[in-house]
Scaffold this active site. Structure first.
Site, PDB file in Angstrom:
ATOM      1  N   LEU A  31       0.756  -1.653   0.150  1.00 39.98           N
ATOM      2  CA  LEU A  31      -0.347   0.253   0.216  1.00 39.98           C
ATOM      3  C   LEU A  31       0.866   1.506   0.159  1.00 39.98           C
ATOM      4  O   LEU A  31       0.064   2.042  -0.283  1.00 39.98           O
ATOM      5  CB  LEU A  31      -0.867   0.080   1.613  1.00 39.98           C
ATOM      6  CG  LEU A  31      -1.817  -1.265   1.476  1.00 39.98           C
ATOM      7  CD1 LEU A  31      -2.318  -1.550   2.656  1.00 39.98           C
ATOM      8  CD2 LEU A  31      -2.879  -0.671  -0.564  1.00 39.98           C
ATOM      9  N   GLU A  77       5.124  -7.327   6.402  1.00 43.43           N
ATOM     10  CA  GLU A  77       5.000  -6.081   7.667  1.00 43.43           C
ATOM     11  C   GLU A  77       5.968  -6.298   8.742  1.00 43.43           C
ATOM     12  O   GLU A  77       5.963  -5.301   8.898  1.00 43.43           O
ATOM     13  CB  GLU A  77       3.521  -7.122   8.582  1.00 43.43           C
ATOM     14  CG  GLU A  77       2.516  -6.915   7.358  1.00 43.43           C
ATOM     15  CD  GLU A  77       2.113  -5.845   6.519  1.00 43.43           C
ATOM     16  OE1 GLU A  77       2.463  -4.756   6.501  1.00 43.43           O
ATOM     17  OE2 GLU A  77       1.777  -5.983   5.547  1.00 43.43           O
TER      18      GLU A  77
HETATM   19  O1  GNR Z   1      -2.034  -6.015   0.363  1.00 41.92           O
HETATM   20  C1  GNR Z   1      -1.163  -6.328   0.428  1.00 41.92           C
HETATM   21  N1  GNR Z   1      -0.632  -7.191  -0.199  1.00 41.92           N
HETATM   22  C2  GNR Z   1       0.431  -7.939  -0.329  1.00 41.92           C
HETATM   23  C3  GNR Z   1       0.686  -9.470  -1.482  1.00 41.92           C
HETATM   24  C4  GNR Z   1       1.375  -9.707  -1.665  1.00 41.92           C
HETATM   25  C5  GNR Z   1       2.028  -9.622  -0.575  1.00 41.92           C
HETATM   26  C6  GNR Z   1       2.686  -9.244   0.255  1.00 41.92           C
HETATM   27  C7  GNR Z   1       1.649  -8.136   0.513  1.00 41.92           C
HETATM   28  S1  GNR Z   1       1.291  -7.144   1.690  1.00 41.92           S
HETATM   29  C8  GNR Z   1      -0.329  -5.636   0.679  1.00 41.92           C
HETATM   30  C9  GNR Z   1      -0.385  -4.146   2.438  1.00 41.92           C
HETATM   31  C10 GNR Z   1       0.680  -3.678   3.114  1.00 41.92           C
HETATM   32  O2  GNR Z   1       1.111  -3.108   1.518  1.00 41.92           O
HETATM   33  N2  GNR Z   1       0.817  -4.109   3.952  1.00 41.92           N
HETATM   34  O3  GNR Z   1       2.022  -3.643   4.130  1.00 41.92           O
HETATM   35 NI    NI Z   2       3.367  -3.041   3.095  1.00 43.19          NI
END
Ligand code: GNR
Ligand code: NI
Length: 164
Positions: A92, A134
Site C-alpha cells: 500500500l 509487515e
Molecule cells: O495488500 C497487500 N498485499 C500483499 C500482497 C502480497 C504480499 C504482501 C502484501 S501486503 C500488502 C499490504 C501492505 O502493504 N502491507 O504492508
Molecule cells: Ni506493505
C-alpha cells in the site's frame, strides 16, 4: 475509529525503525482498530503501524480467501523460518507496483495481543509472506529494497508520476 493516511515511498518516514510497545492501554486498542479500518478501506491484506506514521511494533493482517480472519501482532518476532518461496507482492506504500520476492515459505511468529498476552503462531503461504512483509516495515524496510537498482529507480519514477 478513523481511517489514517498511508505514507508512500520514497517518504523517509517509512524508514523509521519502530519501537517496542510497552503499554497495553486504550490508546493501543484504538491504534489496532484504526489500523484494521485503514487496511480494509485501502483495501489491503496487511498493514504495519509504520505505514500510518506510528513508529510502534504493531501489525495487522487479514489474508482473506484462504484464511479470512483479522489478526494483530504486537512486538512480533520471527522465531522460525523454513524453506524458500517466491510470490508476487504489492504494498500500500508502493501503489501499483507488483514484483516477485523470495521469502521463507513457513514461519513461526511470537507476539503479544492487545491485552498483553503472549502467543505463538505458525503460518505458511500468503499469510507467512504477509507477516514477513509487515515485520520488515517495522524495521524501516520495503519489499522494493530487494529489487535491482534499475528496477528501484524505475519504480520511484513511476510513483512520482502518480502524484498522490
Ligand atoms: O495488500 C497487500 N498485499 C500483499 C500482497 C502480497 C504480499 C504482501 C502484501 S501486503 C500488502 C499490504 C501492505 O502493504 N502491507 O504492508
Ligand atoms: Ni506493505
Amino acid at each position: 475509529m478513523t481511517i489514517r493516511e498511508i505514507l508512500h515511498h520514497p517518504d523517509e518516514r517509512l524508514r523509521t525503525k519502530a519501537e517496542s510497545v510497552s503499554k497495553y492501554d486504550g490508546k493501543l486498542e484504538t491504534l489496532v482498530a484504526d489500523m484494521f479500518e485503514t487496511m480494509y478501506a485501502a483495501p489491503g491484506i496487511g498493514l504495519a503501524a509504520t505505514q500510518i506514521d506510528v513508529h510502534l511494533k504493531v501489525i495487522v493482517v487479514d489474508c482473506g480467501k484462504q484464511d479470512p480472519r483479522p489478526l494483530h501482532f504486537i512486538n512480533p518476532e520471527l522465531v522460525r523460518l523454513e524453506g524458500i518461496e517466491q510470490m508476487e507482492e504489492g504494498c500500500l506504500s508502493v501503489p501499483g507496483i507488483f514484483e516477485t520476492v523470495s521469502r521463507a515459505e513457513s514461519i513461526k511468529v511470537r507476539a503479544f495481543d492487545k491485552c498483553g498476552i503472549q502467543f505463538e503462531m505458525e503460518a505458511d503461504g500468503l499469510l507467512a509472506v504477509c507477516i514477513q512483509h509487515e515485520i520488515e516495515h517495522l524495521e524501516g524496510k520495503l519489499f522494493v529494497d530487494m529489487l535491482s537498482n534499475f528496477k528501484q529507480k524505475r519504480i520511484i519514477k513511476k510513483l512520482s508520476k502518480l502524484n498522490i
